[in-house]
Write a protein that holds these residues in place. Structure first.
Motif, PDB file in Angstrom:
ATOM      1  N   LEU A  15       0.819  -1.211   0.000  1.00  0.00           N
ATOM      2  CA  LEU A  15       0.000   0.000   0.000  1.00  0.00           C
ATOM      3  C   LEU A  15       0.855   1.263   0.000  1.00  0.00           C
ATOM      4  O   LEU A  15       0.561   2.234  -0.703  1.00  0.00           O
ATOM      5  N   VAL A  16       1.918   1.270   0.777  1.00  0.00           N
ATOM      6  CA  VAL A  16       2.791   2.448   0.835  1.00  0.00           C
ATOM      7  C   VAL A  16       3.460   2.673  -0.515  1.00  0.00           C
ATOM      8  O   VAL A  16       3.506   3.806  -1.017  1.00  0.00           O
ATOM      9  N   VAL A  17       3.971   1.628  -1.124  1.00  0.00           N
ATOM     10  CA  VAL A  17       4.635   1.760  -2.428  1.00  0.00           C
ATOM     11  C   VAL A  17       3.643   2.227  -3.480  1.00  0.00           C
ATOM     12  O   VAL A  17       3.947   3.111  -4.298  1.00  0.00           O
ATOM     13  N   THR A  18       2.452   1.677  -3.489  1.00  0.00           N
ATOM     14  CA  THR A  18       1.437   2.062  -4.459  1.00  0.00           C
ATOM     15  C   THR A  18       1.034   3.520  -4.271  1.00  0.00           C
ATOM     16  O   THR A  18       0.941   4.283  -5.239  1.00  0.00           O
ATOM     17  N   ALA A  19       0.787   3.923  -3.041  1.00  0.00           N
ATOM     18  CA  ALA A  19       0.399   5.306  -2.773  1.00  0.00           C
ATOM     19  C   ALA A  19       1.516   6.266  -3.151  1.00  0.00           C
ATOM     20  O   ALA A  19       1.264   7.323  -3.738  1.00  0.00           O
ATOM     21  N   TRP A  20       2.745   5.914  -2.827  1.00  0.00           N
ATOM     22  CA  TRP A  20       3.873   6.793  -3.132  1.00  0.00           C
ATOM     23  C   TRP A  20       4.018   6.988  -4.644  1.00  0.00           C
ATOM     24  O   TRP A  20       4.210   8.099  -5.118  1.00  0.00           O
ATOM     25  N   SER A  21       3.887   5.911  -5.397  1.00  0.00           N
ATOM     26  CA  SER A  21       4.033   6.044  -6.850  1.00  0.00           C
ATOM     27  C   SER A  21       2.885   6.861  -7.437  1.00  0.00           C
ATOM     28  O   SER A  21       3.092   7.647  -8.364  1.00  0.00           O
ATOM     29  N   ALA A  22       1.680   6.725  -6.907  1.00  0.00           N
ATOM     30  CA  ALA A  22       0.546   7.510  -7.391  1.00  0.00           C
ATOM     31  C   ALA A  22       0.740   8.994  -7.083  1.00  0.00           C
ATOM     32  O   ALA A  22       0.439   9.858  -7.914  1.00  0.00           O
ATOM     33  N   ILE A  23       1.266   9.291  -5.920  1.00  0.00           N
ATOM     34  CA  ILE A  23       1.515  10.689  -5.553  1.00  0.00           C
ATOM     35  C   ILE A  23       2.585  11.288  -6.458  1.00  0.00           C
ATOM     36  O   ILE A  23       2.449  12.411  -6.937  1.00  0.00           O
ATOM     37  N   ARG A  24       3.643  10.548  -6.696  1.00  0.00           N
ATOM     38  CA  ARG A  24       4.728  11.044  -7.545  1.00  0.00           C
ATOM     39  C   ARG A  24       4.239  11.276  -8.977  1.00  0.00           C
ATOM     40  O   ARG A  24       4.591  12.262  -9.596  1.00  0.00           O
ATOM     41  N   GLY A  26       1.141  11.919  -9.943  1.00  0.00           N
ATOM     42  CA  GLY A  26       0.223  13.050  -9.925  1.00  0.00           C
ATOM     43  C   GLY A  26       0.960  14.368  -9.892  1.00  0.00           C
ATOM     44  O   GLY A  26       0.585  15.323 -10.576  1.00  0.00           O
ATOM     45  N   THR A  27       2.035  14.448  -9.129  1.00  0.00           N
ATOM     46  CA  THR A  27       2.819  15.674  -9.037  1.00  0.00           C
ATOM     47  C   THR A  27       3.487  15.976 -10.373  1.00  0.00           C
ATOM     48  O   THR A  27       3.491  17.120 -10.832  1.00  0.00           O
ATOM     49  N   ALA A  28       4.026  14.969 -11.012  1.00  0.00           N
ATOM     50  CA  ALA A  28       4.688  15.171 -12.305  1.00  0.00           C
ATOM     51  C   ALA A  28       3.674  15.603 -13.362  1.00  0.00           C
ATOM     52  O   ALA A  28       3.949  16.483 -14.181  1.00  0.00           O
ATOM     53  N   GLU A  29       2.489  15.015 -13.350  1.00  0.00           N
ATOM     54  CA  GLU A  29       1.443  15.388 -14.304  1.00  0.00           C
ATOM     55  C   GLU A  29       0.977  16.815 -14.070  1.00  0.00           C
ATOM     56  O   GLU A  29       0.729  17.560 -15.014  1.00  0.00           O
ATOM     57  N   ASP A  30       0.835  17.225 -12.802  1.00  0.00           N
ATOM     58  CA  ASP A  30       0.409  18.581 -12.482  1.00  0.00           C
ATOM     59  C   ASP A  30       1.413  19.604 -12.993  1.00  0.00           C
ATOM     60  O   ASP A  30       1.042  20.630 -13.546  1.00  0.00           O
ATOM     61  N   GLU A  31       2.702  19.336 -12.802  1.00  0.00           N
ATOM     62  CA  GLU A  31       3.732  20.257 -13.263  1.00  0.00           C
ATOM     63  C   GLU A  31       3.768  20.321 -14.788  1.00  0.00           C
ATOM     64  O   GLU A  31       3.923  21.390 -15.368  1.00  0.00           O
ATOM     65  N   ALA A  32       3.597  19.186 -15.435  1.00  0.00           N
ATOM     66  CA  ALA A  32       3.614  19.170 -16.894  1.00  0.00           C
ATOM     67  C   ALA A  32       2.390  19.892 -17.459  1.00  0.00           C
ATOM     68  O   ALA A  32       2.487  20.623 -18.445  1.00  0.00           O
ATOM     69  N   ALA A  33       1.247  19.706 -16.835  1.00  0.00           N
ATOM     70  CA  ALA A  33       0.019  20.342 -17.308  1.00  0.00           C
ATOM     71  C   ALA A  33       0.055  21.844 -17.124  1.00  0.00           C
ATOM     72  O   ALA A  33      -0.464  22.595 -17.939  1.00  0.00           O
ATOM     73  N   SER A  34       0.675  22.310 -16.061  1.00  0.00           N
ATOM     74  CA  SER A  34       0.716  23.748 -15.809  1.00  0.00           C
ATOM     75  C   SER A  34       1.816  24.434 -16.615  1.00  0.00           C
ATOM     76  O   SER A  34       1.868  25.650 -16.685  1.00  0.00           O
ATOM     77  N   GLY A  35       2.734  23.656 -17.187  1.00  0.00           N
ATOM     78  CA  GLY A  35       3.777  24.220 -18.028  1.00  0.00           C
ATOM     79  C   GLY A  35       4.873  24.931 -17.263  1.00  0.00           C
ATOM     80  O   GLY A  35       5.577  25.758 -17.795  1.00  0.00           O
ATOM     81  N   ARG A  36       5.040  24.617 -16.014  1.00  0.00           N
ATOM     82  CA  ARG A  36       6.091  25.270 -15.239  1.00  0.00           C
ATOM     83  C   ARG A  36       7.075  24.222 -14.758  1.00  0.00           C
ATOM     84  O   ARG A  36       6.736  23.066 -14.565  1.00  0.00           O
ATOM     85  N   GLY A  37       8.287  24.644 -14.536  1.00  0.00           N
ATOM     86  CA  GLY A  37       9.330  23.758 -14.055  1.00  0.00           C
ATOM     87  C   GLY A  37       9.254  23.611 -12.554  1.00  0.00           C
ATOM     88  O   GLY A  37       8.427  24.207 -11.877  1.00  0.00           O
ATOM     89  N   ALA A  38      10.158  22.807 -12.018  1.00  0.00           N
ATOM     90  CA  ALA A  38      10.179  22.565 -10.577  1.00  0.00           C
ATOM     91  C   ALA A  38      10.596  23.804  -9.806  1.00  0.00           C
ATOM     92  O   ALA A  38      10.237  23.965  -8.651  1.00  0.00           O
ATOM     93  N   GLY A  39      11.345  24.717 -10.425  1.00  0.00           N
ATOM     94  CA  GLY A  39      11.850  25.884  -9.712  1.00  0.00           C
ATOM     95  C   GLY A  39      10.890  27.059  -9.673  1.00  0.00           C
ATOM     96  O   GLY A  39      11.121  28.023  -8.959  1.00  0.00           O
ATOM     97  N   GLN A  40       9.809  27.025 -10.442  1.00  0.00           N
ATOM     98  CA  GLN A  40       8.888  28.148 -10.491  1.00  0.00           C
ATOM     99  C   GLN A  40       7.861  28.047  -9.372  1.00  0.00           C
ATOM    100  O   GLN A  40       7.401  26.966  -9.022  1.00  0.00           O
ATOM    101  N   ALA A  41       7.497  29.199  -8.828  1.00  0.00           N
ATOM    102  CA  ALA A  41       6.531  29.239  -7.728  1.00  0.00           C
ATOM    103  C   ALA A  41       5.108  29.165  -8.270  1.00  0.00           C
ATOM    104  O   ALA A  41       4.825  29.562  -9.389  1.00  0.00           O
ATOM    105  N   ARG A  42       4.214  28.678  -7.444  1.00  0.00           N
ATOM    106  CA  ARG A  42       2.801  28.611  -7.801  1.00  0.00           C
ATOM    107  C   ARG A  42       2.159  29.974  -7.653  1.00  0.00           C
ATOM    108  O   ARG A  42       2.493  30.749  -6.778  1.00  0.00           O
TER     109      ARG A  42
END
Length: 91
Positions: A15-24, A26-42
């Motif tokens: 469960l922990v491994v599955t949840a962790w991979s889903a969170i990771r 989701g975060t990567a998809e959110d950043e890609a969809a918003s078009g901003r890099g990891a260093g840019q502020a929200r």
């Protein structure tokens, strides 16, 4: 008894491994969809209510915890004066 403990640990790890991979993912998809890099502020939406303004000030460290609680207390007192609650009569 040992088998039950082993199965429980295995399920928790799964469960922990599955949840962790889903969170990771989701975060990567959110950043890609918003078009901003990891260093840019929200960009944060401006609060529309007084409660929202107080929360934003608390998060930005413009207000301390006791100041926030006191402001919310005053807001609740003002609301109680403006819109008193009425208790329906007992039958």
């Amino acid at each position: 008894m040992i088998l039950v403990a082993f199965m429980t640990v295995a399920m928790v790890v799964f469960l922990v491994v599955t949840a962790w991979s889903a969170i990771r993912e989701g975060t990567a998809e959110d950043e890609a969809a918003s078009g901003r890099g990891a260093g840019q502020a929200r960009e944060v939406a401006k609060p529309e209510t007084l409660e929202g303004v107080l929360v934003r000030q608390l998060l930005d460290a413009e207000l301390s915890g006791p100041q926030y609680r006191r402001a919310m207390q005053r807001l609740a007192e003002r609301d109680a004066e403006r819109h008193p609650m009425t208790v329906p009569p007992e039958p």
